[in-house]
Scaffold this active site. Sequence first.
Site, PDB file in Angstrom:
ATOM      1  N   GLU A 104     -13.738  11.943  36.733  1.00 51.91           N
ATOM      2  CA  GLU A 104     -12.639  11.000  36.920  1.00 51.91           C
ATOM      3  C   GLU A 104     -12.617  10.133  35.664  1.00 51.91           C
ATOM      4  O   GLU A 104     -13.316   9.129  35.572  1.00 51.91           O
ATOM      5  CB  GLU A 104     -12.851  10.132  38.166  1.00 51.91           C
ATOM      6  CG  GLU A 104     -11.658   9.224  38.429  1.00 51.91           C
ATOM      7  CD  GLU A 104     -12.012   7.914  39.115  1.00 51.91           C
ATOM      8  OE1 GLU A 104     -11.107   7.254  39.621  1.00 51.91           O
ATOM      9  OE2 GLU A 104     -13.197   7.547  39.125  1.00 51.91           O
ATOM     10  N   ASP A 161     -17.729   9.718  39.263  1.00 54.38           N
ATOM     11  CA  ASP A 161     -16.834   8.575  39.438  1.00 54.38           C
ATOM     12  C   ASP A 161     -16.813   7.697  38.194  1.00 54.38           C
ATOM     13  O   ASP A 161     -17.829   7.499  37.534  1.00 54.38           O
ATOM     14  CB  ASP A 161     -17.315   7.759  40.647  1.00 54.38           C
ATOM     15  CG  ASP A 161     -16.479   6.534  40.899  1.00 54.38           C
ATOM     16  OD1 ASP A 161     -15.279   6.685  41.176  1.00 54.38           O
ATOM     17  OD2 ASP A 161     -17.025   5.412  40.820  1.00 54.38           O
TER      18      ASP A 161
END
Length: 829
Positions: free
Chosen positions: A458, A405
Amino acid sequence: MTTFVTQDTINAFFDGRHADPFAVLGMHETDNGIEIRALLPDAGRVVVIDKETQDEVCELSRIDERGFFAGIMPQRNSFFNYQLQVSWGNEVLRIEDPYRFHPMIQELDNWLLAEGSHLRPYEVLGAHFMECDHVSGVNFRLWAPNAKRVSVVGDFNYWDGRRHPMRFHQASGVWELFIPKVALGDLYKFELLDNNNRLRLKSDPYAFAAQLRPDTASQISVLPEIQEMTAARRKANQLDQPISIYEVHLGSWRRNLANNFWLNYDEIADELIPYVKEMGFTHIELLPISEFPFDGSWGYQPIGLYAPTSRFGSPEGFKRFVDKAHAAGINVILDWVPGHFPSDTHGLATFDGTALYEHADPKEGYHQDWNTLIYNYGRHEVKNYLSGNALYWVERFGLDGIRVDAVASMIYRDYSRRDGEWIPNQYGGRENLEAIEFLKHTNYILGTEHPGVMCVAEESTAFAGVTLPPENGGLGFNFKWNMGWMNDTLSYMKLDPIYRQYNHSKLTFGMLYQYSENFVLPLSHDEVVHGKCSLLDKMPGDTWQKFANLRAYYGYMWAYPGKKLLFMGNEFAQGREWNYQESLDWYLLDEFHGGGWHSGVQRLVKDLNKTYQKQSALYQLDTKPEGFEWLVVDDAQNSVFVFERRNAKGEPLIVVSNFTPVPRENYRFGVNVAGSYEEILNTDADIYKGSGLNNGGVIDSEEIESHGKTQSISITVPPLATVYFKLKSARKVASPRKVTKKKTTADGAEATAKNASASKATKVSTKKTVKSSEAKPVKAATKSSVTKVATKKSTDKPTAKATRTKKATVTKTAKASAKTTAKKTKDNA
């Protein structure tokens, strides 16, 4: 009796200030014999028992009324195994003395932890069942180098920090204590005395289980066995395989209808996994499940990185969930959050009174967007903690990949900061060199220890080399989320179709960087929260147009190069934003409530997945330029896109998208291979609640030049739809005769200008030579059903487009000038 313990030392124990309990407690040699000392608050009587003979050796004297005992045994001149028989009121218990056991930590482990290079620190730190001197118990270890004193507290000692102070290993900063008879499921924490003499009660950073919020204790749990990755799971993660990911938040995919409470891991597995299998997804990606205190963070602010959240059950339950997914042939990816952590007092923040896991300076250690703290990746022990955690999830639970993330927030020191709010690196730059090195190291470890594991980033910037191997200067990820593609295409789809012609490049620009990384096309949870609307509500128009737009978009996405990711609920076009506190709106799939619209989209996604897996042209060369070619890239006026996908054998599959509500009849474009083409998927089909306009039968290519190709086909493109054509059979073509190439406009579209006589000849010819840009566009834009009859081909082409008489629901457009034409068309029909 005589003891060598001073009153000041005893006071230090009861005040919770003594830092070296093993120097005082337990068994010690003296000139007068063996002395045993015990700290047993509130005990009345303590007797030493020889474990081998079970004889009473001596009774210890109570040196301090608060419960400090000592006794010298002149008859003993060597250490022996013993137990303590302790009286607390009317209760008499025989216990093992934790302070008679030698240090458990191995010298190599201690050295590797100190260096921050331990491959599996979770096997050493935390709470582990073990046996020592034939005594079973739990060995506790904690890294807290700046604490004055650390104790284990829990159910087993009345949460009293005086009872079990730990041994300190100076070289590594690790505290250790083996406590016999601690049981599975017991709750515990660590009590730390910091340099400012403040007590801190902390959860175990390496705990394998934790309490459900709002409680914060760690829980004794068993370390799962290492799981080996199978060849089939490894293959499913490869670049040349179809990867279709279903992103899931376990707490809201489906809930208990009676009380709106969560399902447990087993209940979720029993419902979710068959559904994912039926829908044709190849992977499940779970939003973070490491223990976290705040439901509203969705797991993206974790505290217990090594503990599967207790919201849905035990670690064993989560392990069963993963096993069931694998049994169904589905790989499991976990969202992993090594970028930041919350500042809750029981967590990592100022762990031992110092900025241990985070940076001390807020310009480096505080995340302004999320009010969280940023890991200090330059500290080896912190890097070890995080890298070991990634390996833990993969090898102990058998996960097939991790998605990291917020990578951009990690690798840039100035991320979301203004000038003066960040500290440059040693070279004066904005890159976080330590974070970059950490990511390279973690990806390298995962790739070498478990080849085939998928590592996905990401990463929302243009940082170069995200998916390059570390040895080639890259970060070492296997895939990167294509945030640029997602933002551009959604921005395009939000537009009224009349304005899309002016934003044509939003759908073509992505090809300029398509092969710079290995991409995943993400329609994730981030796009359906915080007022962004659901994907369905992003689409313009009335109900028909909204659903048609979304279906066309999905068709385009599934054919575009890159692996696919779709957040739960989007597969059936949920109308409202995602709410983590409620189940998805499954009732919309009912014909009565959803009118067939939502079930139509669900059926389309299912068919897209199956077509995607069946047609290797759609995935095999995702990362290679030879797998893609624009056939029509410049038809901005009609908002039509045509491209060809190819597999490793060069076999083509043609994709046509029309992003206006106007059907395009006799739309001609060039093809590379002469032959017969068959429509294999049409997002406008009746079964998807579309208008049903299609290209019935097989379409033969013709020797008519178009878009720089000597062969072309003429098709009907339904309104707001994407259509796939597969080459059914190739046809040998005679030596090409010289064909006069038509002029093109400045923007690359084929010119429509012809002299009057040539135009007239074309209109009366039985063999149509009208190109897409030459065909008269249908201006109709009404909600009524209009019968579209395609021009019948000449008798020498009996197999091509036998008829096109399906009724097409053609929706309204924003063009006011089109209303008159629309009315005329309706009247003529």
